[in-house]
Design an enzyme around this catalytic site. Structure first.
Site, PDB file in Angstrom:
ATOM      1  N   GLU A  87     -12.116  -9.229  -5.613  1.00  0.00           N
ATOM      2  CA  GLU A  87     -10.663  -9.276  -5.412  1.00  0.00           C
ATOM      3  C   GLU A  87     -10.210 -10.604  -4.823  1.00  0.00           C
ATOM      4  O   GLU A  87      -9.045 -10.782  -4.480  1.00  0.00           O
ATOM      5  CB  GLU A  87     -10.186  -8.080  -4.577  1.00  0.00           C
ATOM      6  CG  GLU A  87     -10.968  -7.802  -3.308  1.00  0.00           C
ATOM      7  CD  GLU A  87     -10.491  -6.534  -2.593  1.00  0.00           C
ATOM      8  OE1 GLU A  87      -9.479  -5.958  -2.977  1.00  0.00           O
ATOM      9  OE2 GLU A  87     -11.155  -6.138  -1.629  1.00  0.00           O
ATOM     10  N   HIS A 109       0.804  -1.218   0.000  1.00  0.00           N
ATOM     11  CA  HIS A 109       0.000   0.000   0.000  1.00  0.00           C
ATOM     12  C   HIS A 109       0.837   1.269   0.000  1.00  0.00           C
ATOM     13  O   HIS A 109       0.446   2.279  -0.576  1.00  0.00           O
ATOM     14  CB  HIS A 109      -1.007  -0.035   1.143  1.00  0.00           C
ATOM     15  CG  HIS A 109      -2.188  -0.868   0.769  1.00  0.00           C
ATOM     16  ND1 HIS A 109      -2.239  -2.212   1.036  1.00  0.00           N
ATOM     17  CD2 HIS A 109      -3.295  -0.571   0.050  1.00  0.00           C
ATOM     18  CE1 HIS A 109      -3.360  -2.694   0.522  1.00  0.00           C
ATOM     19  NE2 HIS A 109      -4.026  -1.725  -0.070  1.00  0.00           N
ATOM     20  N   ASP A 168      -5.318  -7.273  -5.226  1.00  0.00           N
ATOM     21  CA  ASP A 168      -5.516  -8.472  -4.418  1.00  0.00           C
ATOM     22  C   ASP A 168      -5.862  -9.670  -5.282  1.00  0.00           C
ATOM     23  O   ASP A 168      -5.408 -10.786  -5.018  1.00  0.00           O
ATOM     24  CB  ASP A 168      -6.618  -8.240  -3.376  1.00  0.00           C
ATOM     25  CG  ASP A 168      -6.062  -7.520  -2.163  1.00  0.00           C
ATOM     26  OD1 ASP A 168      -4.982  -7.920  -1.707  1.00  0.00           O
ATOM     27  OD2 ASP A 168      -6.682  -6.555  -1.703  1.00  0.00           O
ATOM     28  N   CYS A 205     -10.536  -1.014 -10.178  1.00  0.00           N
ATOM     29  CA  CYS A 205      -9.875   0.040  -9.411  1.00  0.00           C
ATOM     30  C   CYS A 205      -8.527  -0.405  -8.872  1.00  0.00           C
ATOM     31  O   CYS A 205      -7.954   0.247  -8.017  1.00  0.00           O
ATOM     32  CB  CYS A 205     -10.774   0.522  -8.281  1.00  0.00           C
ATOM     33  SG  CYS A 205     -11.183  -0.767  -7.108  1.00  0.00           S
TER      34      CYS A 205
HETATM   35  C1  PEP Z   1      -7.136  -4.011  -4.919  1.00  0.00           C
HETATM   36  O1  PEP Z   1      -6.969  -4.951  -4.154  1.00  0.00           O
HETATM   37  O2  PEP Z   1      -6.920  -4.058  -6.142  1.00  0.00           O
HETATM   38  C2  PEP Z   1      -7.614  -2.717  -4.401  1.00  0.00           C
HETATM   39  C3  PEP Z   1      -7.966  -1.749  -5.212  1.00  0.00           C
HETATM   40  O3  PEP Z   1      -7.626  -2.546  -3.064  1.00  0.00           O
HETATM   41  P1  PEP Z   1      -6.324  -2.345  -2.153  1.00  0.00           P
HETATM   42  O4  PEP Z   1      -5.135  -2.148  -3.058  1.00  0.00           O
HETATM   43  O5  PEP Z   1      -6.562  -1.186  -1.285  1.00  0.00           O
HETATM   44  O6  PEP Z   1      -6.235  -3.637  -1.403  1.00  0.00           O
HETATM   45 MG    MG Z   2      -7.761  -4.911  -2.156  1.00  0.00          MG
END
Ligand code: PEP
Ligand code: MG
Length: 756
Positions: A604, A363, A628, A675
């Site tokens: 995900e 992240h 994910d 996303c």
């Molecule tokens: C993902 O998992 O692609 C997502 C957008 O959520 P995060 O990266 O916050 O886990």
């Molecule tokens: Mg995610």
């Protein structure tokens, strides 16, 4: 044997330079194995020659002089075959090559094992003996084990050695470079500021200071506070402990006296070391000393020393934090950088980020991309505690850190910075143009947000909506859960800033690599554990207050969408929808007029791919979290640098899943978006458009590049490209095809993408 192994690794780890590390190795291994000779040959950069680098038992004068061409002699054979060679009589082997001057004539038995780090042969470890005998199986296995463990330490020592001169205070040291993983694109040139984990004596940066008196004062001050704390504990336990037990507290306090450890620390500070460095050095030496004691009572004292050291360090760090200032171009370096570490430094001073741990989809890397800060992740060989104030270049395109760059290297990177600026300026002209293909197909590009700073950047880049607002980020930057009203204000700011554009707020997605400091989740397998919706359904009070805050913030604007993370079954969706509806009813009863917003689910987890239709029937939209989804489909921890090469978003299985989710959503007439970071990759964006995704949501920095790529292709061409790659079975080959396609359209400068 395990103890011997551990001790050798620990000692080598503490070495200041590669030479010192190798000398320790040959000395300790020879004793541990009971042989007459132990030597190390190291591969030169480029792997042309293997140089005789350290020895015990052969002619030390030849160290650094004698060498073998790669593939030459038995040592060359070990390196070439990447496996041990164990011989009773070395000379009778056809590969034997006499190396004049090193004095190995009297020794017949030979055992050589390769030293391999991340698939690279760093060198060869050899033991020799006069007696003609084959080393037995357990000896061979021990040497292999030792070499495997030492490989990482040696790789580390190579870099430490390269920057040694600077550390000794002798002016700029020689240049060196360390490879990691590309985290966020761009070039950052600046001065290292090391952020160490709180109160970790093993991670204190090295620093020489001029203001010795100030450091001494800080140390005495911290000591006083710790003494006070311990006396307090002792008094609190007055009634519960015997006087004998109480005496232990005095012993404990005595450790810090001037006549003992306290005095040692003070004299190192007087010699120029800063207080934290002097403290940790002295404490670690004493801990090691106690740990080696025969008697278990004395061994236990290591724990006391560690505890005291940690307490003093915590106070020193707390004082430092109050006065910390950052250079104009700061490169933040840490073992495991977190979102909150980013929050502490003013954005205009942040020139780059380097994290020893983590990978391209951690992240912190995602945030760095959103903020446009060049980043290298997973620089595992970086002796990060020793970099304070060093000049660094962060090459976020290739995942490389340059330490003490030579003038010509710095020049080259400065040119790259200029080129980047020119590209950015060129892209600025796209801001008010629609994302439309050559044949007029419109695809909305939205942004992912989390920080307040994202808002301006997103609007500047021409975002048409927010596809993912990571609500956990404002949670991460606090010391307790924000109240409902605090949340309402934060959400209102987001909704207002983008209105009338839609804003997709994801309910709290903590767990995995996102731990709230005030709500720690300790698990062996955090990515398969208590994450996202699993936490919030178990804590409806957290979920409900968040949803209520969102709904209230939406009053009068009506541009809110709510999205649920980490869904792995339909029951979770049903339950969450029920709670959202309940909150909505309550709020209406309170007299606040607000619409029930569209509700969506993140896809995900592989299970959600297979249940995409059932999920789509229940909600207003699906949004794929490819970060994910890729990690779970490929069984590759998105945070683990060791397996970063396997995290491949163009993997045919990932592309298949993405295409299937889009068709499942279409079959149910449900909107579908993506996303994950993949949406911000110009190569992938072309495929996603062809798969029929309705919206691509990405970090603001990527948006203009994606727009540029989509405006340079027709939808038909994109479909043809998709068809071609869907019939391929190797992700690298797929990437090549996509890159070639983009190059042919004159867009090669947009190919760099850290996700792959
Ligand atoms: C993902 O998992 O692609 C997502 C957008 O959520 P995060 O990266 O916050 O886990
Ligand atoms: Mg995610």
């Amino acid at each position: 044997m395990l103890e011997v192994l551990r001790n050798i690794v620990q000692e080598v780890n503490a070495a200041e330079s590669l030479d010192e590390a190798l000398d320790i190795i040959v000395d300790r291994v020879r004793v541990a194995m009971g042989t007459e000779v132990c030597s190390v040959y190291m591969a030169e950069p480029g792997g042309e020659r293997l140089v005789f680098c350290a020895t015990q038992g052969l002619n030390a004068e030849q160290v650094g002089v004698a060498s073998l061409a790669s593939g030459q002699g038995l040592v060359g054979l070990v390196a070439e075959r990447e496996e041990p060679v164990n011989l009773e009589n070395a000379e009778s082997h056809p590969s034997f090559q006499f190396l004049p001057g090193i004095g190995e004539e009297p020794f017949h038995a030979f055992l050589g094992v390769p030293i391999i780090h991340q698939r690279d042969v760093l060198g060869v470890l050899v033991i020799q003996q006069k007696e003609r005998r084959r080393f037995d199986e357990s000896e061979e296995a021990f040497l292999v084990t030792l070499s495997a463990q030492l490989a990482g330490v040696i790789a580390h020592a190579r870099v430490t050695g390269a920057i040694g001169a600077e550390l000794a205070g002798g002016g700029p040291g020689p240049a060196a470079k360390v490879s990691g993983i590309a985290g966020a694109p761009g070039i950052g040139i600046g001065e290292a500021v090391v952020v160490s984990p709180v109160a970790d004596m093993y991670a204190v940066p090295r620093k020489i200071v001029k203001n010795r008196r100030g450091e001494l004062r800080a140390f005495k001050h911290a000591l006083e506070k710790v003494r006070h704390d311990i006396r307090q504990v002792s008094e609190n336990l007055l009634d519960e402990l015997s006087s004998e037990d109480h005496a232990l507290f005095d012993v404990y306090l005595g450790i810090l006296d001037d006549s003992t450890i306290g005095g040692e620390v003070a004299s190192r500070i007087k010699a120029g070391n800063w207080a934290q460095g002097a403290l940790s050095e002295v404490m670690i030496e004493h801990i090691r000393h106690f740990e080696r004691m025969e008697h278990s009572y004395l061994r236990e004292r290591a724990v006391d020393v560690k505890d005291l050291g940690t307490r003093v360090l915590a106070y020193l760090q707390a004082d430092e934090k109050e006065v910390r200032s950052y250079p104009a171009k700061t490169i933040l370096v840490g073992e495991e950088l977190t979102a909150s570490a980013l929050g502490e430094i003013p954005r205009e001073k942040l020139a780059g980020l380097i994290s020893v741990r983590g990978s391209g989809n951690s992240h912190v890397a995602i945030l760095a991309r959103a903020m446009g800060v060049p980043t290298v992740m997973g620089a595992v060989d970086l002796p990060y505690t020793r970099l304070q104030n060093l000049e660094l270049v962060v090459d976020g395109y290739n995942g490389v850190v340059h330490l003490n760059p030579l003038p010509e290297i710095r020049e080259r990177f400065l040119e790259l910075v200029d080129q980047d600026l020119a590209i950015t300026r060129d892209l600025e002209s796209l801001r008010d143009l629609p994302c439309e293909t050559l044949d007029g197909y419109r695809l909305p590009l939205w942004v992912n947000t989390g920080l307040m700073a994202d808002v301006t950047r997103s609007l500047e880049q021409g975002a048409e909506g927010v596809g993912l607002y990571r609500t956990e980020i404002p949670f991460l930057l606090r010391e307790r859960f924000p109240s409902e009203e605090e949340q309402r204000q934060i959400y209102r700011n987001q909704l207002e800033a983008f209105a009338p554009r839609p804003v997709t707020m994801r309910t709290l997605d903590i767990g995995g690599d996102k731990a709230l400091p005030y709500f720690p989740i300790e698990e062996d397998n955090p990515f398969l554990g208590w994450r996202g919706i699993r936490v919030t359904l178990d804590h409806p009070e957290i979920f409900l207050s968040q949803v209520r805050a969102m709904l209230k913030a939406n009053a009068g604007l009506d541009n809110l969408r709510i999205m649920l993370p980490m869904i792995s079954n339909v029951a979770e969706v049903d339950e969450a929808i029920e709670l959202i509806k309940r909150s909505h009813r309550e709020i209406q009863q309170e007299g606040i007029a607000t619409e029930l917003p569209p509700i969506g689910v993140m896809v995900e987890v592989p299970a959600a791919v297979y249940q995409a239709r059932a999920l789509a029937r229940r909600v207003d939209f699906l949004s794929v979290g490819s970060n994910d989804l890729t990690q779970y489909l490929l069984a590759v921890d998105r945070n683990n640098a060791r397996v970063a090469d396997l995290y491949h978003a163009y993997h045919p299985a990932v592309l298949r899943a993405l295409a299937d989710v889009a068709s499942a959503a279409k079959a149910e007439n449900t909107a579908v978006s993506i996303c994950g970071e993949l949406a911000g990759d110009p190569l992938a964006a072309v495929l996603l458009m062809a798969m029929d995704y309705d919206v691509l949501s990405m970090n603001a920095t990527s948006l203009p590049r994606v727009k540029k790529a989509l405006r340079a292709i027709t939808r038909d061409d994109a479909s043809r490209l998709l068809k071609q790659v869907m019939s391929m079975d190797d992700s690298h080959a797929i990437q090549k095809v996509l890159e070639q396609d983009l190059s042919q359209r004159g867009l090669q400068q947009f190919i760099h993408n850290p996700v792959h």
